[in-house]
Design a protein around this motif. Sequence first.
Motif, PDB file in Angstrom:
ATOM      1  N   PHE A  54      33.862   2.718 -29.389  1.00 42.32           N
ATOM      2  CA  PHE A  54      35.154   3.277 -29.793  1.00 42.32           C
ATOM      3  C   PHE A  54      34.960   4.666 -30.392  1.00 42.32           C
ATOM      4  O   PHE A  54      35.658   5.612 -30.043  1.00 42.32           O
ATOM      5  CB  PHE A  54      35.834   2.340 -30.797  1.00 42.32           C
ATOM      6  CG  PHE A  54      37.128   2.863 -31.326  1.00 42.32           C
ATOM      7  CD1 PHE A  54      38.263   2.860 -30.545  1.00 42.32           C
ATOM      8  CD2 PHE A  54      37.206   3.367 -32.615  1.00 42.32           C
ATOM      9  CE1 PHE A  54      39.464   3.350 -31.028  1.00 42.32           C
ATOM     10  CE2 PHE A  54      38.395   3.855 -33.110  1.00 42.32           C
ATOM     11  CZ  PHE A  54      39.519   3.845 -32.320  1.00 42.32           C
ATOM     12  N   TRP A  55      33.981   4.807 -31.288  1.00 47.74           N
ATOM     13  CA  TRP A  55      33.729   6.084 -31.944  1.00 47.74           C
ATOM     14  C   TRP A  55      33.263   7.136 -30.928  1.00 47.74           C
ATOM     15  O   TRP A  55      33.676   8.292 -30.986  1.00 47.74           O
ATOM     16  CB  TRP A  55      32.696   5.906 -33.042  1.00 47.74           C
ATOM     17  CG  TRP A  55      32.401   7.173 -33.760  1.00 47.74           C
ATOM     18  CD1 TRP A  55      31.263   7.896 -33.696  1.00 47.74           C
ATOM     19  CD2 TRP A  55      33.274   7.876 -34.641  1.00 47.74           C
ATOM     20  NE1 TRP A  55      31.370   9.004 -34.477  1.00 47.74           N
ATOM     21  CE2 TRP A  55      32.599   9.019 -35.076  1.00 47.74           C
ATOM     22  CE3 TRP A  55      34.571   7.647 -35.095  1.00 47.74           C
ATOM     23  CZ2 TRP A  55      33.173   9.932 -35.941  1.00 47.74           C
ATOM     24  CZ3 TRP A  55      35.129   8.562 -35.968  1.00 47.74           C
ATOM     25  CH2 TRP A  55      34.429   9.681 -36.379  1.00 47.74           C
ATOM     26  N   MET A  56      32.421   6.727 -29.979  1.00 47.43           N
ATOM     27  CA  MET A  56      31.926   7.655 -28.971  1.00 47.43           C
ATOM     28  C   MET A  56      33.073   8.149 -28.085  1.00 47.43           C
ATOM     29  O   MET A  56      33.147   9.344 -27.772  1.00 47.43           O
ATOM     30  CB  MET A  56      30.865   6.971 -28.112  1.00 47.43           C
ATOM     31  CG  MET A  56      30.143   7.901 -27.177  1.00 47.43           C
ATOM     32  SD  MET A  56      28.792   7.118 -26.304  1.00 47.43           S
ATOM     33  CE  MET A  56      29.688   6.058 -25.193  1.00 47.43           C
ATOM     34  N   ASN A  57      33.993   7.280 -27.719  1.00 44.76           N
ATOM     35  CA  ASN A  57      35.133   7.684 -26.888  1.00 44.76           C
ATOM     36  C   ASN A  57      36.110   8.567 -27.660  1.00 44.76           C
ATOM     37  O   ASN A  57      36.691   9.491 -27.088  1.00 44.76           O
ATOM     38  CB  ASN A  57      35.846   6.465 -26.331  1.00 44.76           C
ATOM     39  CG  ASN A  57      35.063   5.825 -25.219  1.00 44.76           C
ATOM     40  OD1 ASN A  57      34.263   6.473 -24.561  1.00 44.76           O
ATOM     41  ND2 ASN A  57      35.284   4.539 -25.016  1.00 44.76           N
ATOM     42  N   ILE A  58      36.279   8.301 -28.940  1.00 45.22           N
ATOM     43  CA  ILE A  58      37.144   9.155 -29.771  1.00 45.22           C
ATOM     44  C   ILE A  58      36.555  10.557 -29.859  1.00 45.22           C
ATOM     45  O   ILE A  58      37.263  11.552 -29.721  1.00 45.22           O
ATOM     46  CB  ILE A  58      37.336   8.536 -31.173  1.00 45.22           C
ATOM     47  CG1 ILE A  58      38.164   7.263 -31.090  1.00 45.22           C
ATOM     48  CG2 ILE A  58      37.954   9.530 -32.150  1.00 45.22           C
ATOM     49  CD1 ILE A  58      39.594   7.481 -30.665  1.00 45.22           C
ATOM     50  N   ARG A  59      35.236  10.647 -30.087  1.00 48.12           N
ATOM     51  CA  ARG A  59      34.584  11.952 -30.179  1.00 48.12           C
ATOM     52  C   ARG A  59      34.673  12.698 -28.851  1.00 48.12           C
ATOM     53  O   ARG A  59      34.893  13.903 -28.827  1.00 48.12           O
ATOM     54  CB  ARG A  59      33.124  11.796 -30.584  1.00 48.12           C
ATOM     55  CG  ARG A  59      32.971  11.435 -32.035  1.00 48.12           C
ATOM     56  CD  ARG A  59      31.539  11.365 -32.432  1.00 48.12           C
ATOM     57  NE  ARG A  59      30.923  12.679 -32.290  1.00 48.12           N
ATOM     58  CZ  ARG A  59      29.621  12.873 -32.196  1.00 48.12           C
ATOM     59  NH1 ARG A  59      28.804  11.837 -32.198  1.00 48.12           N
ATOM     60  NH2 ARG A  59      29.123  14.078 -32.079  1.00 48.12           N
ATOM     61  N   ARG A  60      34.503  11.997 -27.739  1.00 51.82           N
ATOM     62  CA  ARG A  60      34.589  12.629 -26.410  1.00 51.82           C
ATOM     63  C   ARG A  60      36.002  13.154 -26.165  1.00 51.82           C
ATOM     64  O   ARG A  60      36.183  14.271 -25.680  1.00 51.82           O
ATOM     65  CB  ARG A  60      34.203  11.634 -25.329  1.00 51.82           C
ATOM     66  CG  ARG A  60      34.152  12.250 -23.947  1.00 51.82           C
ATOM     67  CD  ARG A  60      33.785  11.238 -22.894  1.00 51.82           C
ATOM     68  NE  ARG A  60      32.500  10.635 -23.203  1.00 51.82           N
ATOM     69  CZ  ARG A  60      32.184   9.378 -22.929  1.00 51.82           C
ATOM     70  NH1 ARG A  60      33.056   8.590 -22.341  1.00 51.82           N
ATOM     71  NH2 ARG A  60      30.998   8.909 -23.231  1.00 51.82           N
ATOM     72  N   ALA A  61      37.006  12.377 -26.514  1.00 50.03           N
ATOM     73  CA  ALA A  61      38.390  12.826 -26.326  1.00 50.03           C
ATOM     74  C   ALA A  61      38.707  14.003 -27.233  1.00 50.03           C
ATOM     75  O   ALA A  61      39.416  14.932 -26.830  1.00 50.03           O
ATOM     76  CB  ALA A  61      39.355  11.670 -26.599  1.00 50.03           C
ATOM     77  N   TRP A  62      38.185  13.998 -28.443  1.00 47.90           N
ATOM     78  CA  TRP A  62      38.433  15.082 -29.384  1.00 47.90           C
ATOM     79  C   TRP A  62      37.788  16.374 -28.896  1.00 47.90           C
ATOM     80  O   TRP A  62      38.369  17.444 -29.000  1.00 47.90           O
ATOM     81  CB  TRP A  62      37.914  14.691 -30.753  1.00 47.90           C
ATOM     82  CG  TRP A  62      38.283  15.647 -31.834  1.00 47.90           C
ATOM     83  CD1 TRP A  62      39.529  16.080 -32.148  1.00 47.90           C
ATOM     84  CD2 TRP A  62      37.397  16.289 -32.730  1.00 47.90           C
ATOM     85  NE1 TRP A  62      39.462  16.945 -33.200  1.00 47.90           N
ATOM     86  CE2 TRP A  62      38.164  17.083 -33.576  1.00 47.90           C
ATOM     87  CE3 TRP A  62      36.027  16.249 -32.905  1.00 47.90           C
ATOM     88  CZ2 TRP A  62      37.594  17.858 -34.571  1.00 47.90           C
ATOM     89  CZ3 TRP A  62      35.474  17.010 -33.913  1.00 47.90           C
ATOM     90  CH2 TRP A  62      36.247  17.802 -34.725  1.00 47.90           C
ATOM     91  N   ARG A  63      36.585  16.276 -28.334  1.00 49.00           N
ATOM     92  CA  ARG A  63      35.915  17.467 -27.804  1.00 49.00           C
ATOM     93  C   ARG A  63      36.637  18.019 -26.583  1.00 49.00           C
ATOM     94  O   ARG A  63      36.665  19.232 -26.378  1.00 49.00           O
ATOM     95  CB  ARG A  63      34.476  17.144 -27.430  1.00 49.00           C
ATOM     96  CG  ARG A  63      33.581  16.995 -28.606  1.00 49.00           C
ATOM     97  CD  ARG A  63      32.178  16.701 -28.172  1.00 49.00           C
ATOM     98  NE  ARG A  63      31.337  16.469 -29.333  1.00 49.00           N
ATOM     99  CZ  ARG A  63      30.173  15.881 -29.281  1.00 49.00           C
ATOM    100  NH1 ARG A  63      29.709  15.447 -28.128  1.00 49.00           N
ATOM    101  NH2 ARG A  63      29.472  15.712 -30.374  1.00 49.00           N
TER     102      ARG A  63
END
Length: 72
Positions: A54-63
Amino acid sequence: MHRLTDFIESQSFGLCSALGQRWGFSTRSIRLSFVYASFFTFGSPIVLYFAGVFWMNIRRAWRQQRSTVWDL
């Protein structure tokens, strides 16, 4: 066998390979340690795995949203 695991990892979440690249460990050793820890602790690392995904996908979407430094 490595092609099969690489295909499965690329089509799934990719958390083990991301951690392996960041920490300098092989993906296979991280995956095996996660499986062994899941057996010994009755599946509680699965919650940590999904939290990491979940955290990895949030960071990817934010970038992907931020195209420049000035976009906030």
